[in-house]
Write a protein that holds these residues in place. Structure first.
Motif, short mmCIF file in Angstrom:
data_model
loop_
_atom_site.label_atom_id
_atom_site.label_comp_id
_atom_site.label_asym_id
_atom_site.label_seq_id
_atom_site.Cartn_x
_atom_site.Cartn_y
_atom_site.Cartn_z
N HIS A 1 0.80 -1.06 -0.09
CA HIS A 1 -0.04 0.08 0.05
C HIS A 1 0.88 1.25 0.07
CE1 HIS A 1 0.27 -1.14 4.12
NE2 HIS A 1 0.74 0.07 4.40
N GLN A 2 1.99 1.14 0.33
CA GLN A 2 2.87 2.37 0.39
C GLN A 2 3.47 2.59 -0.85
OE1 GLN A 2 5.64 1.77 3.59
NE2 GLN A 2 4.23 1.93 5.06
N ASN A 3 3.79 1.86 -1.74
CA ASN A 3 4.37 2.16 -3.11
C ASN A 3 3.58 1.51 -4.30
OD1 ASN A 3 4.65 -0.68 -3.15
ND2 ASN A 3 6.81 -0.58 -2.67
N GLY A 4 2.57 1.35 -4.07
CA GLY A 4 1.41 0.98 -5.45
C GLY A 4 1.75 -0.54 -5.82
N THR A 5 2.51 -1.42 -4.97
CA THR A 5 2.55 -2.67 -5.28
C THR A 5 1.24 -3.73 -5.06
OG1 THR A 5 4.93 -2.67 -4.14
CG2 THR A 5 3.83 -4.83 -4.63
N GLU A 6 1.17 -4.39 -6.40
CA GLU A 6 -0.12 -5.37 -6.32
C GLU A 6 0.37 -6.60 -6.09
OE1 GLU A 6 -2.35 -5.22 -9.80
OE2 GLU A 6 -2.54 -3.01 -9.72
N MET A 7 -0.24 -7.40 -5.15
CA MET A 7 0.04 -8.70 -4.70
C MET A 7 -1.00 -9.52 -4.83
SD MET A 7 2.14 -8.35 -1.31
CE MET A 7 1.45 -7.15 -0.39
N ASN A 8 -0.98 -10.94 -5.18
CA ASN A 8 -1.76 -12.06 -5.54
C ASN A 8 -2.11 -12.37 -3.95
OD1 ASN A 8 0.18 -13.95 -4.88
ND2 ASN A 8 0.49 -13.96 -7.13
N LYS A 9 -2.96 -13.38 -3.60
CA LYS A 9 -3.41 -14.00 -2.51
C LYS A 9 -2.09 -14.78 -1.85
CE LYS A 9 -6.76 -17.11 -0.16
NZ LYS A 9 -7.66 -18.08 -0.57
N PRO A 10 -1.30 -15.77 -2.63
CA PRO A 10 -0.29 -16.29 -1.90
C PRO A 10 0.92 -15.40 -1.41
CG PRO A 10 -0.61 -17.53 -4.14
CD PRO A 10 -1.46 -16.29 -3.86
N GLN A 11 1.14 -14.36 -2.14
CA GLN A 11 2.03 -13.12 -1.88
C GLN A 11 1.77 -12.50 -0.53
OE1 GLN A 11 2.12 -11.19 -5.50
NE2 GLN A 11 4.15 -11.64 -5.94
N ILE A 12 0.05 -12.09 -0.31
CA ILE A 12 -0.42 -11.37 0.97
C ILE A 12 0.12 -12.38 2.05
CG2 ILE A 12 -2.18 -10.73 2.02
CD1 ILE A 12 -2.85 -9.42 -0.72
N SER A 13 -0.28 -13.88 1.78
CA SER A 13 -0.35 -14.96 3.01
C SER A 13 1.05 -14.82 3.48
CB SER A 13 -0.82 -16.21 2.38
OG SER A 13 -2.35 -16.16 2.20
N GLU A 14 2.16 -14.84 2.45
CA GLU A 14 3.47 -14.89 3.07
C GLU A 14 3.89 -13.77 3.69
OE1 GLU A 14 7.22 -16.43 3.46
OE2 GLU A 14 5.33 -17.51 2.93
N MET A 15 3.67 -12.32 3.23
CA MET A 15 3.81 -11.34 3.77
C MET A 15 3.61 -11.37 5.20
SD MET A 15 2.53 -7.37 2.98
CE MET A 15 0.96 -7.81 3.60
N LEU A 16 2.03 -11.60 5.51
CA LEU A 16 1.32 -11.56 6.70
C LEU A 16 2.09 -12.79 7.63
CD1 LEU A 16 -2.21 -11.41 5.88
CD2 LEU A 16 -0.83 -9.57 6.87
#
Length: 79
Positions: free
Chosen positions: A1-16
């Motif tokens: 959200h800070q740099n306009g990055t788009e992520m898919n569900k697996p990427q968000i899960s890994e980040m969390l």
């Protein structure tokens, strides 16, 4: 959200997973600001392991009761 990055569900899960295992981010009390069959809007103030703090507004798009899209916006706060 800070740099306009788009992520898919697996990427968000890994980040969390990484965020929560890095010393436990405090995701603050979530407040539902608005909800209907199409959208859910939530606000929280989050404290992160690196010492930063943000006010986060999240908009969840809903379809048949399931989240299909998430967009966030964050404002850095002084600690």
């Amino acid at each position: 959200h800070q740099n306009g990055t788009e992520m898919n569900k697996p990427q968000i899960s890994e980040m969390l997973r990484k965020m929560m295992s890095a010393g436990g981010a405090d995701m603050g009390n979530r407040r539902c600001l608005y909800e209907n069959d199409d959208i859910l809007v939530v606000h929280s103030v989050n404290d992160y392991p690196d010492g930063t703090r943000e006010a986060v507004l999240a908009s969840y798009s809903l379809l048949d009761g399931k989240i299909t899209r998430l967009e966030t916006g964050a404002t850095p706060l002084a600690k």
